[in-house]
Design a protein around this motif. Sequence first.
Motif, PDB file in Angstrom:
ATOM      1  N   GLU A  25      12.849 -74.249 -92.002  1.00 13.85           N
ATOM      2  CA  GLU A  25      12.880 -75.592 -91.417  1.00 13.85           C
ATOM      3  C   GLU A  25      14.193 -76.327 -91.668  1.00 13.85           C
ATOM      4  N   GLN A  26      15.041 -75.798 -92.519  1.00 17.97           N
ATOM      5  CA  GLN A  26      16.330 -76.434 -92.757  1.00 17.97           C
ATOM      6  C   GLN A  26      17.455 -75.780 -91.947  1.00 17.97           C
ATOM      7  N   THR A  27      17.103 -74.795 -91.132  1.00 14.18           N
ATOM      8  CA  THR A  27      18.095 -74.178 -90.244  1.00 14.18           C
ATOM      9  C   THR A  27      17.949 -74.761 -88.844  1.00 14.18           C
ATOM     10  N   ASP A  28      18.822 -74.351 -87.947  1.00  9.93           N
ATOM     11  CA  ASP A  28      18.759 -74.844 -86.571  1.00  9.93           C
ATOM     12  C   ASP A  28      17.518 -74.358 -85.829  1.00  9.93           C
ATOM     13  N   TRP A  29      16.768 -73.438 -86.439  1.00  9.30           N
ATOM     14  CA  TRP A  29      15.552 -72.921 -85.809  1.00  9.30           C
ATOM     15  C   TRP A  29      14.379 -73.879 -85.930  1.00  9.30           C
ATOM     16  N   VAL A  30      14.555 -75.003 -86.583  1.00 11.95           N
ATOM     17  CA  VAL A  30      13.427 -75.892 -86.862  1.00 11.95           C
ATOM     18  C   VAL A  30      12.661 -76.274 -85.598  1.00 11.95           C
ATOM     19  N   ASP A  83      22.360 -71.239 -91.890  1.00 11.77           N
ATOM     20  CA  ASP A  83      21.673 -70.697 -90.727  1.00 11.77           C
ATOM     21  C   ASP A  83      21.485 -69.201 -90.925  1.00 11.77           C
ATOM     22  N   THR A  84      21.241 -68.456 -89.854  1.00 12.31           N
ATOM     23  CA  THR A  84      20.722 -67.099 -90.031  1.00 12.31           C
ATOM     24  C   THR A  84      21.522 -66.015 -89.318  1.00 12.31           C
ATOM     25  N   TRP A  85      22.784 -66.262 -88.998  1.00  7.51           N
ATOM     26  CA  TRP A  85      23.561 -65.319 -88.194  1.00  7.51           C
ATOM     27  C   TRP A  85      24.252 -64.292 -89.098  1.00  7.51           C
ATOM     28  N   ALA A  86      23.466 -63.319 -89.549  1.00  8.91           N
ATOM     29  CA  ALA A  86      23.942 -62.341 -90.531  1.00  8.91           C
ATOM     30  C   ALA A  86      25.119 -61.524 -90.031  1.00  8.91           C
ATOM     31  N   ARG A  87      25.209 -61.306 -88.724  1.00  8.47           N
ATOM     32  CA  ARG A  87      26.339 -60.551 -88.178  1.00  8.47           C
ATOM     33  C   ARG A  87      27.658 -61.185 -88.582  1.00  8.47           C
ATOM     34  N   ASP A  88      27.659 -62.491 -88.735  1.00  9.27           N
ATOM     35  CA  ASP A  88      28.913 -63.203 -88.927  1.00  9.27           C
ATOM     36  C   ASP A  88      29.116 -63.715 -90.345  1.00  9.27           C
ATOM     37  N   HIS A  89      28.041 -63.843 -91.134  1.00  8.32           N
ATOM     38  CA  HIS A  89      28.247 -64.228 -92.536  1.00  8.32           C
ATOM     39  C   HIS A  89      27.983 -63.073 -93.507  1.00  8.32           C
ATOM     40  N   GLY A  90      27.515 -61.948 -93.012  1.00 14.07           N
ATOM     41  CA  GLY A  90      27.307 -60.791 -93.873  1.00 14.07           C
ATOM     42  C   GLY A  90      28.588 -60.010 -94.075  1.00 14.07           C
ATOM     43  N   MET A 112      34.719 -73.865 -86.891  1.00 10.66           N
ATOM     44  CA  MET A 112      34.280 -75.189 -87.362  1.00 10.66           C
ATOM     45  C   MET A 112      33.415 -75.928 -86.354  1.00 10.66           C
ATOM     46  N   LYS A 113      32.641 -75.173 -85.568  1.00 11.07           N
ATOM     47  CA  LYS A 113      31.683 -75.809 -84.656  1.00 11.07           C
ATOM     48  C   LYS A 113      30.429 -76.271 -85.386  1.00 11.07           C
ATOM     49  N   PHE A 114      30.068 -75.544 -86.455  1.00  6.22           N
ATOM     50  CA  PHE A 114      28.837 -75.817 -87.193  1.00  6.22           C
ATOM     51  C   PHE A 114      29.095 -75.710 -88.690  1.00  6.22           C
ATOM     52  N   VAL A 321      13.985 -63.955 -76.085  1.00  7.61           N
ATOM     53  CA  VAL A 321      14.102 -65.301 -75.512  1.00  7.61           C
ATOM     54  C   VAL A 321      14.188 -66.359 -76.614  1.00  7.61           C
ATOM     55  N   PRO A 322      13.351 -66.280 -77.676  1.00 13.79           N
ATOM     56  CA  PRO A 322      13.503 -67.273 -78.745  1.00 13.79           C
ATOM     57  C   PRO A 322      14.887 -67.262 -79.392  1.00 13.79           C
ATOM     58  N   LEU A 323      15.519 -66.090 -79.496  1.00 19.01           N
ATOM     59  CA  LEU A 323      16.834 -66.005 -80.127  1.00 19.01           C
ATOM     60  C   LEU A 323      17.907 -66.689 -79.292  1.00 19.01           C
ATOM     61  N   ILE A 324      17.885 -66.470 -77.988  1.00 22.98           N
ATOM     62  CA  ILE A 324      18.952 -67.053 -77.163  1.00 22.98           C
ATOM     63  C   ILE A 324      18.816 -68.570 -77.045  1.00 22.98           C
ATOM     64  N   LYS A 325      17.670 -69.116 -77.439  1.00 22.24           N
ATOM     65  CA  LYS A 325      17.535 -70.577 -77.458  1.00 22.24           C
ATOM     66  C   LYS A 325      18.438 -71.199 -78.514  1.00 22.24           C
ATOM     67  N   GLN A 326      18.873 -70.396 -79.487  1.00 24.80           N
ATOM     68  CA  GLN A 326      19.901 -70.826 -80.437  1.00 24.80           C
ATOM     69  C   GLN A 326      21.205 -70.058 -80.204  1.00 24.80           C
ATOM     70  N   HIS A 327      21.320 -69.477 -78.986  1.00 30.45           N
ATOM     71  CA  HIS A 327      22.602 -68.960 -78.491  1.00 30.45           C
ATOM     72  C   HIS A 327      23.060 -67.656 -79.128  1.00 30.45           C
ATOM     73  N   GLY A 328      22.108 -66.813 -79.549  1.00 28.78           N
ATOM     74  CA  GLY A 328      22.446 -65.479 -80.027  1.00 28.78           C
ATOM     75  C   GLY A 328      21.332 -64.521 -79.685  1.00 28.78           C
ATOM     76  N   SER A 329      21.465 -63.270 -80.115  1.00 24.87           N
ATOM     77  CA  SER A 329      20.409 -62.297 -79.856  1.00 24.87           C
ATOM     78  C   SER A 329      20.320 -61.326 -81.036  1.00 24.87           C
ATOM     79  N   ILE A 330      19.781 -60.136 -80.804  1.00 25.26           N
ATOM     80  CA  ILE A 330      19.406 -59.235 -81.901  1.00 25.26           C
ATOM     81  C   ILE A 330      20.593 -58.831 -82.776  1.00 25.26           C
TER      82      ILE A 330
END
Length: 342
Positions: A25-30, A83-90, A112-114, A321-330
Amino acid sequence: MTKQVSYLPAEWAEQSGVQLTWPDEQTDWVTNLDEVIPVYVHMAREIMAREKLLLVCRDKSILPDFLQEEQENLIIREMPVNDTWARDHGPVTLLEEGEPVLLNFRFNGWGMKFAACDDNQITPNLYQAQAFRAGVPLRDYSYFTFEGGAVESNGQGCLLTTSECLLSKNRNEHLSKNEIEFFLKTCFQAEKVLWLDHGFLEGDDTDSHIDTLARFCSEDTIAYVKCTDPSDIHFGALQKMEAQLQQLTDQDGHPFKLVALPFPDSIVDEDGQRLPATYANFLIVNQAVLFPVYGVRQDEEAVRVVASLFPDREIVPINSVPLIKQHGSIHCVSMQFPAGVL
């Protein structure tokens, strides 16, 4: 070609596991947590059936019951996250003489968008928390802004990337294209960097990460998104991208085999804004490909195409579909680790 001593392995190389960072609930997925959690559950089950899952979360008490149990293929580490974008922070993993080396870059929220202050610390925090096999080193490149979704490797010395991303403002704008290419070759021990100057997805926050547009599927094969509708806003740019792909050659000077992925029908959010649906954003795991589908008429053809590219792997369609609502995918929400890391 004889494999290099040091190289960035291709995604289809044997893996020890995959990282997911769990939404809360503290990520953009809230705003759509109830619909995105089942997507993460689906991915987690498919990964754990084949390899280890490194699960990053703010608090493990929020995880589903099946992830609360002690399991051989489950590693959980709690830490602050934005947030949860592991591709980019892992971490990105290099192989040197067959041994893995973890690379830590600066992640600054795609220019620096987010907010990314916590996500930027996930890789060193995981290392300090002993999430990785003992003896695997962590090499620090935190002076260079970089995301894992920005490059593709064929495992033979070729990197594929986009100028839109790596030359964008608020990343490494103090460096020229030649300087950035030199860094990539040095850091990843690459022989050749292939730049795409065209192609984008409306609704994408990454400045055209390569993993939304074109993917290596073997050392000599690239799958890419192709738009055939002249009235679509993407048509012109993706036509130019296709033409540029046709001119690229590998580390030995040979052209690539190109395979077109269909372009999904437009999917929009509640405000009518187009979402960045793409079939290029799949994840290769051991014995399978986790493949994004969107409930549109192109899904079936896209699955067929990717099945032809990976005949020895199971194709696992996942509603994205739920993933692309926050502008990413698998691919965006996951980061794979080669054998020997976990």
